[in-house]
Design an enzyme around this catalytic site. Structure first.
Site, PDB file in Angstrom:
ATOM      1  N   ARG A   4      40.036  -4.910  26.187  1.00 21.30           N
ATOM      2  CA  ARG A   4      40.033  -4.123  24.950  1.00 21.30           C
ATOM      3  C   ARG A   4      39.745  -5.057  23.793  1.00 21.30           C
ATOM      4  O   ARG A   4      39.620  -6.263  23.974  1.00 21.30           O
ATOM      5  CB  ARG A   4      41.329  -3.309  24.744  1.00 21.30           C
ATOM      6  CG  ARG A   4      42.598  -3.889  25.221  1.00 21.30           C
ATOM      7  CD  ARG A   4      43.366  -4.843  24.336  1.00 21.30           C
ATOM      8  NE  ARG A   4      43.230  -4.698  22.926  1.00 21.30           N
ATOM      9  CZ  ARG A   4      43.159  -5.707  22.074  1.00 21.30           C
ATOM     10  NH1 ARG A   4      43.208  -6.961  22.512  1.00 21.30           N
ATOM     11  NH2 ARG A   4      43.060  -5.522  20.790  1.00 21.30           N
ATOM     12  N   GLN A  28      49.662  -3.767  21.027  1.00 19.52           N
ATOM     13  CA  GLN A  28      48.803  -4.959  21.141  1.00 19.52           C
ATOM     14  C   GLN A  28      49.349  -6.109  20.292  1.00 19.52           C
ATOM     15  O   GLN A  28      49.128  -7.271  20.597  1.00 19.52           O
ATOM     16  CB  GLN A  28      47.372  -4.632  20.684  1.00 19.52           C
ATOM     17  CG  GLN A  28      46.623  -3.657  21.568  1.00 19.52           C
ATOM     18  CD  GLN A  28      46.767  -2.233  21.077  1.00 19.52           C
ATOM     19  OE1 GLN A  28      47.792  -1.851  20.522  1.00 19.52           O
ATOM     20  NE2 GLN A  28      45.750  -1.419  21.291  1.00 19.52           N
ATOM     21  N   ASP A  69      36.669  -2.074  14.384  1.00 22.17           N
ATOM     22  CA  ASP A  69      35.949  -1.476  15.520  1.00 22.17           C
ATOM     23  C   ASP A  69      34.584  -0.931  15.127  1.00 22.17           C
ATOM     24  O   ASP A  69      33.698  -0.792  15.965  1.00 22.17           O
ATOM     25  CB  ASP A  69      36.783  -0.363  16.155  1.00 22.17           C
ATOM     26  CG  ASP A  69      37.863  -0.973  17.022  1.00 22.17           C
ATOM     27  OD1 ASP A  69      38.857  -1.479  16.453  1.00 22.17           O
ATOM     28  OD2 ASP A  69      37.686  -0.999  18.257  1.00 22.17           O
TER      29      ASP A  69
HETATM   30  O1  MRU Z   1      42.327  -0.049  21.078  1.00 24.34           O
HETATM   31  P1  MRU Z   1      42.008  -1.499  21.021  1.00 24.34           P
HETATM   32  O2  MRU Z   1      43.133  -2.391  21.425  1.00 24.34           O
HETATM   33  O3  MRU Z   1      40.697  -1.838  21.715  1.00 24.34           O
HETATM   34  O4  MRU Z   1      41.772  -1.720  19.476  1.00 24.34           O
HETATM   35  C1  MRU Z   1      41.547  -2.985  19.008  1.00 24.34           C
HETATM   36  C2  MRU Z   1      41.508  -3.059  17.547  1.00 24.34           C
HETATM   37  O5  MRU Z   1      41.702  -2.119  16.815  1.00 24.34           O
HETATM   38  C3  MRU Z   1      41.078  -4.364  17.026  1.00 24.34           C
HETATM   39  O6  MRU Z   1      41.657  -4.623  15.779  1.00 24.34           O
HETATM   40  C4  MRU Z   1      39.562  -4.291  16.878  1.00 24.34           C
HETATM   41  O7  MRU Z   1      38.943  -3.951  18.088  1.00 24.34           O
HETATM   42  C5  MRU Z   1      39.033  -5.538  16.423  1.00 24.34           C
HETATM   43  S1  MRU Z   1      39.147  -6.767  17.670  1.00 24.34           S
HETATM   44  C6  MRU Z   1      38.625  -8.030  16.813  1.00 24.34           C
END
Ligand code: MRU
Length: 383
Positions: free
Chosen positions: A56, A233, A274
């Site tokens: 992720r 996370q 994202d």
């Molecule tokens: O749902 P996830 O854990 O993939 O979301 C990750 C995030 O929101 C991060 O902040 C984003 O992907 C940026 S990673 C540098």
């Protein structure tokens, strides 16, 4: 295996590796207790791994998709004895070496590849890096097919291209992190949300990359890490990564930033992204928007750190960014244990949009973009 800490500052734990032709991801669902690899060699397992967040973080999802696309394209290109389980090494072994040279890749493969691409694109809809990577792999393969390359050339070239995507991420993230040091004052106390470290971005980090490089420059930053419900996370990954780097970090709940800022404990906010629209509106993990509003109220600068592959120039503002809605069980349970009455309804949007007027700057590999973002983003993307 129990994970041991390490104090050295390098690219950090990389989320994936190719070993004997098999695609392996660090299973981010199991950290911080267990460091184990998940075998995502088959296309079905790859899609599962992205959807279920074994891998992720927007940039890492993109790199994962590049390798997954390459491996599936290779299996299909050699579709004598096609098996979705074949590793890269198996794929080249199933047909004789001489046949690899004489077999011209069929033009009809392109429609199969389009299906692979759309299946991958659907796994996580908000992170644009996924589509960026599959677009790149798809155009690359289309060009190979148009050149009427043989099977050996096809197989080697596609994996080389995925490797390049990986290498470019390492370089880009380091460049971005180095630029970002300019916004970090000495002894800064920084709050971050979700996880934008080496695991999320394929090396160094983006938001965490800036903090890690600030440490390397002797600025002695310290961090408040939002736990980042519902998938945590922040508590599971950000705290783990920072502890290994020996960067002081305190875990806080997502609703504590207002208090912390009112107590003047925060100097700046740095988060990942994202997807960033042409006007700078930014999609990031749900709760980022709340943090940005609180930061604005308290006059704390709010920075986004993201590579140019996170910008979506086809989207003029944040209202056009699709927001992934995930399973209610991520809210109503923790590790399978209910934390709400049986039958409770929940809502689980995985991302929110921070309007660009709340953002002080966007840290990229070509420098720090400042408002007005329409102009600075346009200029950066033209480089
Ligand atoms: O749902 P996830 O854990 O993939 O979301 C990750 C995030 O929101 C991060 O902040 C984003 O992907 C940026 S990673 C540098």
């Amino acid at each position: 295996m129990v994970v041991k800490g390490s104090s050295k500052l390098d690219a950090g734990h990389l989320p994936l590796k190719l070993e004997s032709g098999r695609l392996l991801f660090i299973d981010q669902r199991l950290l911080p207790d267990v460091l184990e690899y998940f075998d995502a060699t088959s296309f079905g397992d790859l899609c599962f791994a992205i959807k279920e967040m074994v891998v992720r973080g927007a940039p890492s999802i993109g790199v994962a998709a590049a390798f997954g696309y390459a491996m599936e394209a290779n299996r299909r290109a050699l579709d004598t004895n096609y098996s979705p389980e074949f590793s890269h090494d198996d794929v080249t072994r199933v047909i004789s070496q001489s046949k690899l040279d004489s077999l011209v890749v069929d033009q009809k493969l392109l429609s199969d590849l389009a299906r692979i691409k759309s299946e991958l694109d659907a796994t996580r809809p908000t992170a644009v890096n996924l589509r960026w990577a599959t677009d790149r792999m798809h155009s690359f393969c289309a060009a190979l097919i148009a050149k009427r390359v043989n099977a050996r050339q096809f197989v080697e070239a596609t994996l080389d291209e995925a490797d390049r995507v990986f290498d470019e991420h390492l370089k880009t993230n380091l460049a971005l992190s180095t630029h970002g040091v300019a916004v970090v004052p000495p002894h800064a106390e920084i709050i971050t949300h979700c996880n934008a470290g080496p695991l999320a971005v394929c090396g160094w980090g983006t938001a965490l990359g800036v903090i890690r490089l600030a440490k390397m420059h002797g600025l002695e930053p310290s961090v408040y890490a939002d736990e980042t419900r519902p998938r945590n996370q922040g508590s599971k990954l950000t705290v783990w990564e920072l502890m290994q780097d020996e960067i002081p970090v305190k875990l806080v709940c997502d609703n504590m930033s207002g208090y912390l800022m009112s107590q003047k404990k925060i100097d700046l906010v740095i988060v990942g992204a994202d997807r960033i629209a042409a006007n700078g509106d930014t999609a990031n993990k749900i709760g980022t928007y709340n943090l940005a509003i609180i930061a604005k109220h308290h006059g704390v600068p709010f920075y986004v750190a993201a590579p140019l592959s996170t910008f979506d120039r086809s989207i003029s503002n944040g209202s056009e960014i699709p927001i992934e809605v995930r399973d209610q069980a991520e809210i109503t349970t923790i590790n399978g244990i209910p934390i709400a009455p049986s039958g409770a309804q929940a809502l689980n949007p995985a991302f929110d949009i921070t309007p660009s007027n709340l953002i002080a700057g966007i840290i990229t590999e070509v420098g720090i973009l400042r408002p007005p973002f329409e102009a600075s983003i346009k200029e950066a993307l033209a480089k």
